[in-house]
Scaffold this motif. Structure first.
Motif, PDB file in Angstrom:
ATOM      1  N   VAL A  11     -18.658 -58.301 -17.563  1.00 45.32           N
ATOM      2  CA  VAL A  11     -18.846 -57.575 -15.947  1.00 45.32           C
ATOM      3  C   VAL A  11     -19.827 -56.723 -15.855  1.00 45.32           C
ATOM      4  CG1 VAL A  11     -16.950 -56.619 -14.284  1.00 45.32           C
ATOM      5  CG2 VAL A  11     -16.227 -58.160 -16.018  1.00 45.32           C
ATOM      6  N   PRO A  12     -20.359 -56.563 -14.860  1.00 45.10           N
ATOM      7  CA  PRO A  12     -21.541 -55.671 -14.523  1.00 45.10           C
ATOM      8  C   PRO A  12     -20.610 -54.381 -14.632  1.00 45.10           C
ATOM      9  CG  PRO A  12     -21.889 -57.522 -13.132  1.00 45.10           C
ATOM     10  CD  PRO A  12     -20.426 -57.696 -13.949  1.00 45.10           C
ATOM     11  N   ARG A  13     -21.464 -53.301 -14.979  1.00 44.96           N
ATOM     12  CA  ARG A  13     -20.723 -52.308 -15.198  1.00 44.96           C
ATOM     13  C   ARG A  13     -20.478 -51.689 -13.840  1.00 44.96           C
ATOM     14  NH1 ARG A  13     -20.633 -47.704 -19.233  1.00 44.96           N
ATOM     15  NH2 ARG A  13     -20.186 -45.789 -18.266  1.00 44.96           N
ATOM     16  N   THR A  14     -21.433 -51.529 -12.920  1.00 46.01           N
ATOM     17  CA  THR A  14     -21.480 -51.084 -11.722  1.00 46.01           C
ATOM     18  C   THR A  14     -20.191 -51.545 -11.013  1.00 46.01           C
ATOM     19  OG1 THR A  14     -22.902 -52.684 -10.628  1.00 46.01           O
ATOM     20  CG2 THR A  14     -23.749 -50.589 -11.336  1.00 46.01           C
ATOM     21  N   ILE A  15     -19.958 -53.000 -11.108  1.00 45.78           N
ATOM     22  CA  ILE A  15     -18.516 -53.562 -10.312  1.00 45.78           C
ATOM     23  C   ILE A  15     -17.336 -52.775 -11.177  1.00 45.78           C
ATOM     24  CG2 ILE A  15     -17.319 -55.550 -10.038  1.00 45.78           C
ATOM     25  CD1 ILE A  15     -19.834 -57.070  -9.781  1.00 45.78           C
ATOM     26  N   LEU A  16     -17.395 -52.933 -12.620  1.00 50.03           N
ATOM     27  CA  LEU A  16     -16.391 -52.625 -13.336  1.00 50.03           C
ATOM     28  C   LEU A  16     -15.734 -51.053 -12.892  1.00 50.03           C
ATOM     29  CD1 LEU A  16     -14.593 -53.726 -15.912  1.00 50.03           C
ATOM     30  CD2 LEU A  16     -16.046 -52.186 -17.177  1.00 50.03           C
ATOM     31  N   PHE A  17     -16.874 -50.220 -12.842  1.00 49.41           N
ATOM     32  CA  PHE A  17     -16.401 -48.807 -12.799  1.00 49.41           C
ATOM     33  C   PHE A  17     -16.726 -48.567 -11.493  1.00 49.41           C
ATOM     34  CE2 PHE A  17     -17.244 -48.181 -17.705  1.00 49.41           C
ATOM     35  CZ  PHE A  17     -15.770 -48.349 -17.830  1.00 49.41           C
ATOM     36  N   SER A  18     -16.838 -49.219 -10.653  1.00 54.65           N
ATOM     37  CA  SER A  18     -16.893 -48.719  -9.183  1.00 54.65           C
ATOM     38  C   SER A  18     -18.430 -47.673  -8.724  1.00 54.65           C
ATOM     39  CB  SER A  18     -15.839 -48.557  -8.450  1.00 54.65           C
ATOM     40  OG  SER A  18     -14.731 -49.383  -8.457  1.00 54.65           O
ATOM     41  N   ASP A  19     -19.479 -48.277  -9.382  1.00 59.47           N
ATOM     42  CA  ASP A  19     -20.466 -47.213  -9.602  1.00 59.47           C
ATOM     43  C   ASP A  19     -19.961 -45.846 -10.226  1.00 59.47           C
ATOM     44  OD1 ASP A  19     -22.268 -48.848  -8.243  1.00 59.47           O
ATOM     45  OD2 ASP A  19     -21.312 -48.414  -6.251  1.00 59.47           O
ATOM     46  N   GLU A  20     -19.375 -46.046 -11.338  1.00 53.58           N
ATOM     47  CA  GLU A  20     -18.879 -44.676 -12.303  1.00 53.58           C
ATOM     48  C   GLU A  20     -17.807 -43.931 -11.823  1.00 53.58           C
ATOM     49  OE1 GLU A  20     -20.345 -44.445 -15.454  1.00 53.58           O
ATOM     50  OE2 GLU A  20     -20.998 -46.190 -14.572  1.00 53.58           O
ATOM     51  N   LYS A  21     -17.260 -44.410 -10.446  1.00 52.88           N
ATOM     52  CA  LYS A  21     -16.000 -43.627 -10.016  1.00 52.88           C
ATOM     53  C   LYS A  21     -14.813 -43.728 -10.820  1.00 52.88           C
ATOM     54  CE  LYS A  21     -13.785 -45.710  -6.256  1.00 52.88           C
ATOM     55  NZ  LYS A  21     -12.259 -45.641  -6.690  1.00 52.88           N
ATOM     56  N   ASN A  22     -14.563 -44.983 -11.570  1.00 51.15           N
ATOM     57  CA  ASN A  22     -13.705 -45.138 -12.448  1.00 51.15           C
ATOM     58  C   ASN A  22     -13.846 -45.276 -13.905  1.00 51.15           C
ATOM     59  OD1 ASN A  22     -11.538 -45.341 -10.512  1.00 51.15           O
ATOM     60  ND2 ASN A  22     -12.110 -47.527 -10.088  1.00 51.15           N
ATOM     61  N   GLN A  23     -15.209 -44.420 -14.270  1.00 48.80           N
ATOM     62  CA  GLN A  23     -15.535 -44.651 -15.732  1.00 48.80           C
ATOM     63  C   GLN A  23     -14.649 -43.635 -16.371  1.00 48.80           C
ATOM     64  OE1 GLN A  23     -16.755 -41.812 -17.849  1.00 48.80           O
ATOM     65  NE2 GLN A  23     -17.289 -43.406 -19.405  1.00 48.80           N
ATOM     66  N   PHE A  24     -14.488 -43.890 -17.502  1.00 46.37           N
ATOM     67  CA  PHE A  24     -13.386 -43.007 -18.521  1.00 46.37           C
ATOM     68  C   PHE A  24     -13.605 -43.284 -19.803  1.00 46.37           C
ATOM     69  CE2 PHE A  24     -11.598 -47.361 -18.640  1.00 46.37           C
ATOM     70  CZ  PHE A  24     -10.901 -47.372 -19.864  1.00 46.37           C
ATOM     71  N   ASN A  25     -13.317 -42.465 -20.556  1.00 40.97           N
ATOM     72  CA  ASN A  25     -13.404 -42.740 -22.005  1.00 40.97           C
ATOM     73  C   ASN A  25     -11.763 -42.408 -22.882  1.00 40.97           C
ATOM     74  OD1 ASN A  25     -15.976 -43.321 -22.484  1.00 40.97           O
ATOM     75  ND2 ASN A  25     -16.523 -40.925 -22.584  1.00 40.97           N
ATOM     76  N   GLY A  26     -11.564 -43.193 -23.767  1.00 40.19           N
ATOM     77  CA  GLY A  26     -10.192 -43.182 -24.243  1.00 40.19           C
ATOM     78  C   GLY A  26      -9.370 -44.303 -23.752  1.00 40.19           C
ATOM     79  N   PHE A  27      -8.184 -44.215 -23.871  1.00 35.02           N
ATOM     80  CA  PHE A  27      -7.013 -45.331 -23.448  1.00 35.02           C
ATOM     81  C   PHE A  27      -6.540 -45.146 -22.075  1.00 35.02           C
ATOM     82  CE2 PHE A  27      -2.522 -46.678 -22.845  1.00 35.02           C
ATOM     83  CZ  PHE A  27      -3.047 -48.114 -23.150  1.00 35.02           C
ATOM     84  N   LEU A  28      -6.701 -46.198 -21.196  1.00 30.61           N
ATOM     85  CA  LEU A  28      -6.140 -45.915 -19.958  1.00 30.61           C
ATOM     86  C   LEU A  28      -5.186 -46.953 -19.395  1.00 30.61           C
ATOM     87  CD1 LEU A  28      -6.829 -44.661 -16.907  1.00 30.61           C
ATOM     88  CD2 LEU A  28      -8.411 -47.002 -16.564  1.00 30.61           C
ATOM     89  N   ASP A  29      -3.982 -46.334 -19.045  1.00 33.59           N
ATOM     90  CA  ASP A  29      -2.911 -47.066 -18.815  1.00 33.59           C
ATOM     91  C   ASP A  29      -3.074 -48.186 -17.627  1.00 33.59           C
ATOM     92  OD1 ASP A  29       0.126 -47.761 -17.723  1.00 33.59           O
ATOM     93  OD2 ASP A  29       0.576 -47.112 -19.855  1.00 33.59           O
ATOM     94  N   LYS A  30      -2.383 -49.355 -17.923  1.00 33.26           N
ATOM     95  CA  LYS A  30      -2.535 -50.373 -16.876  1.00 33.26           C
ATOM     96  C   LYS A  30      -1.907 -50.054 -15.704  1.00 33.26           C
ATOM     97  CE  LYS A  30       1.282 -53.253 -17.826  1.00 33.26           C
ATOM     98  NZ  LYS A  30       2.112 -53.893 -16.463  1.00 33.26           N
ATOM     99  N   ASN A  31      -0.807 -49.132 -15.817  1.00 29.07           N
ATOM    100  CA  ASN A  31      -0.185 -48.866 -14.350  1.00 29.07           C
ATOM    101  C   ASN A  31      -0.738 -47.729 -13.594  1.00 29.07           C
ATOM    102  OD1 ASN A  31       1.861 -50.899 -14.831  1.00 29.07           O
ATOM    103  ND2 ASN A  31       2.782 -49.772 -16.406  1.00 29.07           N
ATOM    104  N   SER A  32      -1.696 -46.989 -14.020  1.00 34.43           N
ATOM    105  CA  SER A  32      -2.538 -46.184 -13.577  1.00 34.43           C
ATOM    106  C   SER A  32      -3.210 -46.665 -12.381  1.00 34.43           C
ATOM    107  CB  SER A  32      -3.431 -45.354 -14.474  1.00 34.43           C
ATOM    108  OG  SER A  32      -4.441 -46.097 -14.806  1.00 34.43           O
ATOM    109  N   PRO A  33      -3.337 -45.890 -11.115  1.00 35.78           N
ATOM    110  CA  PRO A  33      -4.396 -46.358 -10.243  1.00 35.78           C
ATOM    111  C   PRO A  33      -5.783 -46.933 -10.511  1.00 35.78           C
ATOM    112  CG  PRO A  33      -3.089 -44.441  -9.376  1.00 35.78           C
ATOM    113  CD  PRO A  33      -2.662 -44.652 -10.945  1.00 35.78           C
TER     114      PRO A  33
END
Length: 202
Positions: A11-33
């Motif tokens: 998946v293109p990174r810009t799409i996946l992370f909405s232009d870095e707005k959703n970038q994270f490091n670590g584990f991210l729970d599926k139920n989080s927004p």
């Protein structure tokens, strides 16, 4: 065929992370927004040659990462031996069984693509048949942009309850497995980054 010629889902990174707005490091729970927003982008995956993607951080390669828990609530841990494919991870322990994802012809949804790939890896690596992996549960994502391996991969994390007699290392030249009480794991240094991040989150 060389592993570098394998056609994999990215998946293109810009799409996946909405232009870095959703970038994270670590584990991210599926139920989080944030986790739900990232999941919604996965259906925009593309299929590319693995060799071209390994050093292209503008794409994230989707990788299944399954945690196995047995009837004694022990966690499967395996060590990557020198016969394995990713030399950058040799000698490190892992709690995630999985691998790169391929296109699933005729799949109705991204859910089916993710699940089919995860089930295939479980069968190939630890001999768990598809009949015995029906209770596979998607739990979230793992990401680590702080190193060159992590920068080009996104882990899709699953959990599955299994009977330990149904599990064995299929690739004994690349993997050595054991069951461990996760409450007794107190040193994360021997684990690859993704595993240590998930263990800390757990």
């Amino acid at each position: 065929m060389s592993k570098f010629d394998e056609m994999i889902t990215v998946v293109p990174r810009t799409i996946l992370f909405s232009d870095e707005k959703n970038q994270f490091n670590g584990f991210l729970d599926k139920n989080s927004p944030q986790g739900q927003e990232i999941f919604d982008t996965l259906q925009q995956y593309e299929v590319k040659r693995r060799g071209d993607m390994e050093e292209d951080p503008s794409y994230k390669q989707l990788v299944s990462y399954c945690l196995l828990e047995n009837e004694h609530d022990e966690l499967l841990i395996y060590e990557r031996l020198s016969g394995g494919g990713e030399s950058r991870l040799h000698g490190q322990s892992s709690i995630g069984v999985g691998g790169h994802m391929n296109e699933v012809p005729g799949a109705d949804s991204i859910n089916e693509v993710l699940r089919t790939n995860a089930q295939r890896e479980l069968e190939e690596e630890v001999g768990l048949s598809q009949q015995k992996s029906q209770n596979l549960t998607y739990t979230g994502f793992i990401n680590d942009d702080t190193n060159e391996v992590g920068e080009v991969h996104l882990g899709v994390v699953f959990k599955i309850k299994v009977n330990s007699k149904d599990v064995e290392a299929k690739e004994t030249d690349t993997l050595k497995i054991k069951w461990v009480d996760q409450n007794k794991i107190d040193n994360y240094d021997e684990f690859e980054t993704w595993s240590s991040l998930i263990l800390q989150a757990l």
